[in-house]
Enzyme design. Sequence first.
Site, PDB file in Angstrom:
ATOM      1  CD  GLU A  42      -2.548   1.266   2.656  1.00  0.00           C
ATOM      2  OE1 GLU A  42      -2.746   2.379   3.173  1.00  0.00           O
ATOM      3  OE2 GLU A  42      -2.935   0.193   3.181  1.00  0.00           O
ATOM      4  CB  THR A  69      -2.543   8.522   2.868  1.00  0.00           C
ATOM      5  OG1 THR A  69      -1.693   7.586   3.548  1.00  0.00           O
ATOM      6  CG2 THR A  69      -2.727   9.718   3.793  1.00  0.00           C
ATOM      7  CE  LYS A 129      -5.746   2.971   7.565  1.00  0.00           C
ATOM      8  NZ  LYS A 129      -4.739   3.577   6.698  1.00  0.00           N
TER       9      LYS A 129
END
Length: 208
Positions: A42, A69, A129
């Site tokens: 990621e 992000t 998440k």
Amino acid sequence: MTTNYLEQLRKERLLPLYTTTDMSLVEKAEEILVNNGLSFIEVTYRSEFAGATIKQLSESGKLIVGAGTVTDVETAKDAIDNGATFIVMPGFSSEVVQYCQERNVPVYPGVATPTEIIAAKNEGLDTVKFFPADVYGGLKAIKALSGPFYDISFIPTGGVNADNYLEFLDVEAIVAVGGSFILSESVIAKDNGETANKQLADLVAKLK
């Protein structure tokens, strides 16, 4: 990340979060992950090199490359245009979720409350998440949330580290853990990846 990807991630249990400040180390990062049997990375949008890193790794084809992000549609578009095959968000945005879904790109928004989990469910999502895990109750919170939300799977990041990751992975509702503790550019830079490779090998060995 398709269902098959998620099954593979559940087997590997580790989702490395990688922030690039030096493009010359990207190939070494890829090599270390591959050498240790990991398929995922990621790449976080915490530096100006995120898009270029995703592009390089996607073109190489050795890893399943996602973007982290991601907080707005513009960033999601940049990531997908550069080859990201899944999107991870620190929070929840229906706009970003819907943008990714329209493009058949799996998206995993960050949640920390029942309300945010319901919002994710309302978008048809079943994997989220959990971030930042340490601030929002860690394992106790995930265990409590997985009662009413028995059909939701979690990928916790934030406060997960080499000392506690196995405790997180003992929880059935947790697909995998994420974090820069898995692979860090700064550790790679110290000795061209020797220490980083050893640390990752140790993490992987403890999973077996």
